[in-house]
Design a protein around this motif. Structure first.
Motif, mmCIF file in Angstrom:
data_model
loop_
_atom_site.group_PDB
_atom_site.id
_atom_site.type_symbol
_atom_site.label_atom_id
_atom_site.label_comp_id
_atom_site.label_asym_id
_atom_site.label_seq_id
_atom_site.Cartn_x
_atom_site.Cartn_y
_atom_site.Cartn_z
ATOM 1 N N SER A 48 28.900 3.803 -21.805
ATOM 2 C CA SER A 48 28.531 4.831 -20.831
ATOM 3 C C SER A 48 29.490 4.853 -19.652
ATOM 4 O O SER A 48 29.657 5.885 -19.011
ATOM 5 C CB SER A 48 27.105 4.606 -20.337
ATOM 6 O OG SER A 48 27.015 3.405 -19.596
ATOM 7 N N TRP A 49 30.154 3.756 -19.409
ATOM 8 C CA TRP A 49 31.085 3.686 -18.282
ATOM 9 C C TRP A 49 32.489 4.124 -18.690
ATOM 10 O O TRP A 49 33.136 4.890 -17.981
ATOM 11 C CB TRP A 49 31.100 2.259 -17.740
ATOM 12 C CG TRP A 49 31.970 2.064 -16.552
ATOM 13 C CD1 TRP A 49 32.058 2.867 -15.457
ATOM 14 C CD2 TRP A 49 32.877 0.987 -16.333
ATOM 15 N NE1 TRP A 49 32.964 2.360 -14.571
ATOM 16 C CE2 TRP A 49 33.483 1.192 -15.094
ATOM 17 C CE3 TRP A 49 33.226 -0.136 -17.070
ATOM 18 C CZ2 TRP A 49 34.422 0.329 -14.568
ATOM 19 C CZ3 TRP A 49 34.154 -1.007 -16.533
ATOM 20 C CH2 TRP A 49 34.749 -0.763 -15.305
ATOM 21 N N GLN A 50 32.946 3.695 -19.850
ATOM 22 C CA GLN A 50 34.331 3.929 -20.254
ATOM 23 C C GLN A 50 34.510 5.131 -21.186
ATOM 24 O O GLN A 50 35.472 5.866 -21.044
ATOM 25 C CB GLN A 50 34.898 2.686 -20.955
ATOM 26 C CG GLN A 50 35.106 1.518 -20.030
ATOM 27 C CD GLN A 50 36.198 1.810 -19.006
ATOM 28 O OE1 GLN A 50 37.199 2.435 -19.306
ATOM 29 N NE2 GLN A 50 35.973 1.358 -17.785
ATOM 30 N N ALA A 51 33.621 5.293 -22.162
ATOM 31 C CA ALA A 51 33.804 6.350 -23.163
ATOM 32 C C ALA A 51 32.468 7.008 -23.485
ATOM 33 O O ALA A 51 31.919 6.847 -24.575
ATOM 34 C CB ALA A 51 34.426 5.768 -24.426
ATOM 35 N N PRO A 52 31.914 7.783 -22.544
ATOM 36 C CA PRO A 52 30.613 8.394 -22.811
ATOM 37 C C PRO A 52 30.644 9.428 -23.928
ATOM 38 O O PRO A 52 29.610 9.731 -24.523
ATOM 39 C CB PRO A 52 30.233 9.038 -21.472
ATOM 40 C CG PRO A 52 31.477 9.122 -20.693
ATOM 41 C CD PRO A 52 32.402 8.077 -21.205
ATOM 42 N N GLY A 53 31.814 9.947 -24.259
ATOM 43 C CA GLY A 53 31.925 10.914 -25.348
ATOM 44 C C GLY A 53 31.541 10.336 -26.697
ATOM 45 O O GLY A 53 31.140 11.072 -27.607
ATOM 46 N N LEU A 54 31.639 9.031 -26.853
ATOM 47 C CA LEU A 54 31.255 8.392 -28.109
ATOM 48 C C LEU A 54 29.729 8.404 -28.306
ATOM 49 O O LEU A 54 29.253 8.181 -29.420
ATOM 50 C CB LEU A 54 31.769 6.956 -28.159
ATOM 51 C CG LEU A 54 33.290 6.798 -28.210
ATOM 52 C CD1 LEU A 54 33.679 5.328 -28.155
ATOM 53 C CD2 LEU A 54 33.835 7.440 -29.473
ATOM 54 N N LEU A 55 28.987 8.655 -27.237
ATOM 55 C CA LEU A 55 27.527 8.688 -27.341
ATOM 56 C C LEU A 55 26.988 10.083 -27.662
ATOM 57 O O LEU A 55 25.785 10.270 -27.737
ATOM 58 C CB LEU A 55 26.905 8.191 -26.028
ATOM 59 C CG LEU A 55 27.169 6.721 -25.679
ATOM 60 C CD1 LEU A 55 26.655 6.412 -24.293
ATOM 61 C CD2 LEU A 55 26.545 5.811 -26.702
ATOM 62 N N THR A 56 27.868 11.069 -27.869
ATOM 63 C CA THR A 56 27.441 12.446 -28.122
ATOM 64 C C THR A 56 26.550 12.573 -29.354
ATOM 65 O O THR A 56 25.489 13.207 -29.276
ATOM 66 C CB THR A 56 28.651 13.380 -28.230
ATOM 67 O OG1 THR A 56 29.397 13.287 -27.025
ATOM 68 C CG2 THR A 56 28.232 14.807 -28.454
ATOM 69 N N PRO A 57 26.901 12.007 -30.520
ATOM 70 C CA PRO A 57 26.005 12.144 -31.678
ATOM 71 C C PRO A 57 24.638 11.513 -31.435
ATOM 72 O O PRO A 57 23.598 12.065 -31.838
ATOM 73 C CB PRO A 57 26.733 11.423 -32.809
ATOM 74 C CG PRO A 57 28.140 11.319 -32.372
ATOM 75 C CD PRO A 57 28.138 11.310 -30.889
ATOM 76 N N LEU A 58 24.627 10.379 -30.752
ATOM 77 C CA LEU A 58 23.370 9.714 -30.443
ATOM 78 C C LEU A 58 22.542 10.550 -29.463
ATOM 79 O O LEU A 58 21.315 10.645 -29.597
ATOM 80 C CB LEU A 58 23.647 8.324 -29.863
ATOM 81 C CG LEU A 58 22.479 7.362 -29.776
ATOM 82 C CD1 LEU A 58 21.864 7.137 -31.144
ATOM 83 C CD2 LEU A 58 22.930 6.053 -29.178
ATOM 84 N N LEU A 59 23.208 11.190 -28.508
ATOM 85 C CA LEU A 59 22.518 12.047 -27.553
ATOM 86 C C LEU A 59 21.909 13.264 -28.240
ATOM 87 O O LEU A 59 20.780 13.647 -27.949
ATOM 88 C CB LEU A 59 23.474 12.495 -26.443
ATOM 89 C CG LEU A 59 22.909 13.473 -25.414
ATOM 90 C CD1 LEU A 59 21.774 12.836 -24.632
ATOM 91 C CD2 LEU A 59 23.993 13.964 -24.497
ATOM 92 N N LYS A 60 22.647 13.872 -29.163
ATOM 93 C CA LYS A 60 22.115 15.032 -29.879
ATOM 94 C C LYS A 60 20.880 14.642 -30.700
ATOM 95 O O LYS A 60 19.894 15.385 -30.740
ATOM 96 C CB LYS A 60 23.186 15.653 -30.760
ATOM 97 C CG LYS A 60 24.242 16.380 -29.952
ATOM 98 C CD LYS A 60 25.250 17.051 -30.825
ATOM 99 C CE LYS A 60 26.258 17.791 -29.949
ATOM 100 N NZ LYS A 60 27.239 18.512 -30.737
ATOM 101 N N LEU A 61 20.922 13.487 -31.350
ATOM 102 C CA LEU A 61 19.762 12.999 -32.086
ATOM 103 C C LEU A 61 18.594 12.733 -31.148
ATOM 104 O O LEU A 61 17.448 13.114 -31.430
ATOM 105 C CB LEU A 61 20.128 11.726 -32.857
ATOM 106 C CG LEU A 61 19.004 11.053 -33.623
ATOM 107 C CD1 LEU A 61 18.555 11.942 -34.778
ATOM 108 C CD2 LEU A 61 19.438 9.694 -34.107
ATOM 109 N N TRP A 62 18.875 12.120 -30.010
ATOM 110 C CA TRP A 62 17.862 11.810 -29.000
ATOM 111 C C TRP A 62 17.190 13.093 -28.500
ATOM 112 O O TRP A 62 15.975 13.160 -28.360
ATOM 113 C CB TRP A 62 18.533 11.066 -27.851
ATOM 114 C CG TRP A 62 17.647 10.586 -26.757
ATOM 115 C CD1 TRP A 62 17.284 11.265 -25.640
ATOM 116 C CD2 TRP A 62 17.023 9.306 -26.658
ATOM 117 N NE1 TRP A 62 16.478 10.498 -24.853
ATOM 118 C CE2 TRP A 62 16.312 9.281 -25.449
ATOM 119 C CE3 TRP A 62 17.014 8.168 -27.468
ATOM 120 C CZ2 TRP A 62 15.587 8.175 -25.037
ATOM 121 C CZ3 TRP A 62 16.300 7.074 -27.037
ATOM 122 C CH2 TRP A 62 15.589 7.090 -25.846
ATOM 123 N N LEU A 63 17.984 14.136 -28.249
ATOM 124 C CA LEU A 63 17.450 15.400 -27.757
ATOM 125 C C LEU A 63 16.616 16.108 -28.827
ATOM 126 O O LEU A 63 15.591 16.719 -28.516
ATOM 127 C CB LEU A 63 18.584 16.311 -27.275
ATOM 128 C CG LEU A 63 19.292 15.862 -25.996
ATOM 129 C CD1 LEU A 63 20.460 16.783 -25.694
ATOM 130 C CD2 LEU A 63 18.341 15.794 -24.829
#
Length: 128
Positions: A48-63
């Motif tokens: 979340s600090w260095q490469a938040p773009g890598l969390l995009t698939p996880l965020l879409k699933l979460w949403l």
């Protein structure tokens, strides 16, 4: 569904907190820290600090999961409120003969009611 870095960072921080709480949970029963969860917490924090773009698939699933749960909760809660609260009250009022809107019994041309109070323009200011 568009996402941004702020949402991804927030998700990473939330997941880091959740993983760290799970990692520290065994300390309540005098066990050692769960190092796998501790490593996951550090990983989420760094992502979340260095490469938040890598969390995009996880965020879409979460949403998506949140959206589905919101729909289920809304229908469930509204159904419970309707069938356990509103319907019994309506039955009780019907049995008591209560007519709160005064719709039955009056066979008049209009249900408008005249008011004798005269309104001034200042009475409409600062209504609340």
């Amino acid at each position: 569904m568009t996402t941004n870095y702020r949402q991804e960072r927030q998700l990473g921080i939330v997941l880091a907190w959740i993983a760290s709480l799970i990692a520290l949970w065994p300390l309540l029963d005098d066990y050692s820290i769960s190092w796998g969860w501790y490593l996951a917490a550090i990983t989420f924090a760094l992502l979340s600090w260095q490469a938040p773009g890598l969390l995009t698939p996880l965020l879409k699933l979460w949403l998506r999961i949140g959206h589905v749960l919101g729909i289920i909760n809304t229908h469930l809660l509204l159904g419970i409120a309707f069938y356990l609260l509103i319907t019994p009250l309506a039955i009780i009022f019907k049995l008591m003969g209560r007519d709160a809107l005064n719709l039955h019994g009056n066979k008049i041309a209009s249900y408008w009611q005249r008011h004798e109070k005269k309104w001034s323009p200042n009475s409409f200011r600062r209504q609340f």
